[in-house]
Design an enzyme around this catalytic site. Structure first.
Site, mmCIF file in Angstrom:
data_model
loop_
_atom_site.group_PDB
_atom_site.id
_atom_site.type_symbol
_atom_site.label_atom_id
_atom_site.label_comp_id
_atom_site.label_asym_id
_atom_site.label_seq_id
_atom_site.Cartn_x
_atom_site.Cartn_y
_atom_site.Cartn_z
ATOM 1 N N ARG A 45 28.594 99.252 -4.159
ATOM 2 C CA ARG A 45 28.046 99.136 -5.511
ATOM 3 C C ARG A 45 29.017 99.773 -6.523
ATOM 4 O O ARG A 45 29.232 99.267 -7.619
ATOM 5 C CB ARG A 45 26.701 99.879 -5.518
ATOM 6 N N HIS B 265 13.945 93.685 -21.689
ATOM 7 C CA HIS B 265 13.014 93.852 -20.568
ATOM 8 C C HIS B 265 11.667 93.238 -20.938
ATOM 9 O O HIS B 265 11.167 93.458 -22.048
ATOM 10 C CB HIS B 265 12.852 95.344 -20.244
ATOM 11 N N ARG C 115 21.048 93.772 -11.668
ATOM 12 C CA ARG C 115 21.953 94.624 -10.909
ATOM 13 C C ARG C 115 21.812 96.035 -11.444
ATOM 14 O O ARG C 115 21.928 96.255 -12.661
ATOM 15 C CB ARG C 115 23.365 94.092 -11.161
ATOM 16 N N LEU D 64 23.102 99.522 -12.315
ATOM 17 C CA LEU D 64 24.421 100.085 -12.591
ATOM 18 C C LEU D 64 24.429 101.565 -12.212
ATOM 19 O O LEU D 64 23.477 102.292 -12.491
ATOM 20 C CB LEU D 64 24.767 99.904 -14.070
ATOM 21 N N GLU E 264 11.070 87.001 -26.687
ATOM 22 C CA GLU E 264 12.373 87.595 -26.345
ATOM 23 C C GLU E 264 13.496 86.851 -27.069
ATOM 24 O O GLU E 264 14.467 87.446 -27.521
ATOM 25 C CB GLU E 264 12.622 87.511 -24.840
ATOM 26 N N SER F 84 18.372 82.012 -20.317
ATOM 27 C CA SER F 84 17.763 81.491 -21.544
ATOM 28 C C SER F 84 17.968 82.444 -22.719
ATOM 29 O O SER F 84 18.093 82.004 -23.869
ATOM 30 C CB SER F 84 16.275 81.198 -21.337
HETATM 31 C C1 GRF Z 1 14.015 87.984 -19.149
HETATM 32 O O1 GRF Z 1 12.630 87.955 -19.050
HETATM 33 C C2 GRF Z 1 14.497 89.369 -19.460
HETATM 34 O O2 GRF Z 1 13.607 90.109 -20.237
HETATM 35 C C3 GRF Z 1 14.628 89.985 -18.097
HETATM 36 O O3 GRF Z 1 15.088 88.960 -17.275
HETATM 37 C C4 GRF Z 1 14.695 87.712 -17.819
HETATM 38 C C5 GRF Z 1 15.943 86.907 -17.984
HETATM 39 O O4 GRF Z 1 15.667 85.582 -18.354
HETATM 40 N N1 GRF Z 1 15.479 91.143 -18.089
HETATM 41 P P1 GRF Z 1 16.850 84.629 -18.777
HETATM 42 O O5 GRF Z 1 17.855 84.651 -17.641
HETATM 43 O O6 GRF Z 1 17.437 85.163 -20.043
HETATM 44 O O7 GRF Z 1 16.234 83.285 -18.945
#
Ligand code: GRF
Length: 248
Positions: free
Chosen positions: A87, A131, A113, A115, A196, A36
């Site tokens: 990895r 995040h 993942r 890194l 976000e 998203s």
């Molecule tokens: C989001 O909440 C982002 O902050 C975290 O993982 C989620 C990803 O959501 N790192 P999407 O795949 O962008 O919908």
């Protein structure tokens, strides 16, 4: 924290400036799941008419973000981690693929993942992550449940530079909301996600315009801020700009 003194509860987007006319920017977005944030970035770029070349890298073939990107004609790369012996091998290939694309910026948008140093040794381009917490609080998973469990009054999301230490790295921007008594994990998560989707494009366009600079491990704005959304507190002495909305 007195919410009454905080800016308007709606985040008003004014169109951000683009980079110089005639130039393109290459943006790589790494996803694992629903994507998203990728879609929010793409929609924002479309709305503003930004000239971008995209590369979407996924490490899972069932990633909805990957499928969405293909459906929308974006260049994609599937790097299945199960195809790699270690990895480090995965990281080497990821760095190789990114170096071939020569992105101006790499965005980790739900890239699940870790890194390794191999990646950071082989790829040196600017890389950011979004995040779902106010770092340094709640690195890792299940951030909303942990925040509710602790009874915090404010929660939110952070965009930060990616470093070998997971969910650390210099903070670029944070979006803050007040936790409401109506919030459960799902509701709080949805409210943070909505923020976000505004925060990530804003920071991405600022970086692609070279509006932000990293000095002594901290990000600061190096240009006028006139086109930032209302309620966003950038200032020369505030390196952790906050996007603040009142509790609902
Ligand atoms: C989001 O909440 C982002 O902050 C975290 O993982 C989620 C990803 O959501 N790192 P999407 O795949 O962008 O919908």
């Amino acid at each position: 924290m007195a919410f009454s003194s905080m800016p308007d509860k709606t985040i008003q987007q004014t169109p951000p400036r683009s980079w110089p006319q005639g130039q393109r920017r290459r943006l790589a977005v790494l996803v694992s799941g629903r994507g998203s944030n990728l879609q929010a970035l793409h929609q924002s770029a479309q709305a503003y008419g930004f000239a971008l070349d995209w590369l979407i890298v996924a490490n899972r073939k069932d990633s909805k973000g990957l499928i969405w990107a293909r459906d929308h004609g974006l260049e994609t790369e599937l790097l299945l981690h199960s195809d790699f012996a270690s990895r480090e091998e995965f990281d080497r290939q990821l760095a190789y693929r990114l170096n071939r694309f020569e992105p101006h910026l790499v965005v980790l948008a739900g890239f699940m993942r870790i890194l390794t140093d191999v990646f950071f040794g082989a790829f040196h381009g600017p890389t950011i992550n979004i995040h779902p917490s106010l770092l340094p609080a709640y690195p890792g998973l299940q951030t909303h449940a942990r925040a509710l469990q602790d009874g915090v009054a404010v929660h939110g999301a952070t965009v930060h530079s990616v470093t070998p230490q997971v969910d650390h790295g210099p903070i670029l921007a944070q979006a803050v909301l007040g936790v409401s008594h109506q919030d459960d994990e799902k509701r709080l998560g949805a409210r943070v996600l909505e923020m976000e989707h505004k925060l990530l494009p804003m920071v991405t366009w600022a970086l692609l315009r070279d509006d932000l600079q990293l000095i002594d491990g901290r990000w600061s704005l190096c240009r006028p801020q006139s086109d930032l959304p209302q309620g966003l507190q950038f200032s020369s002495c505030l390196f952790h700009p906050q996007l603040v909305v009142s509790p609902r």
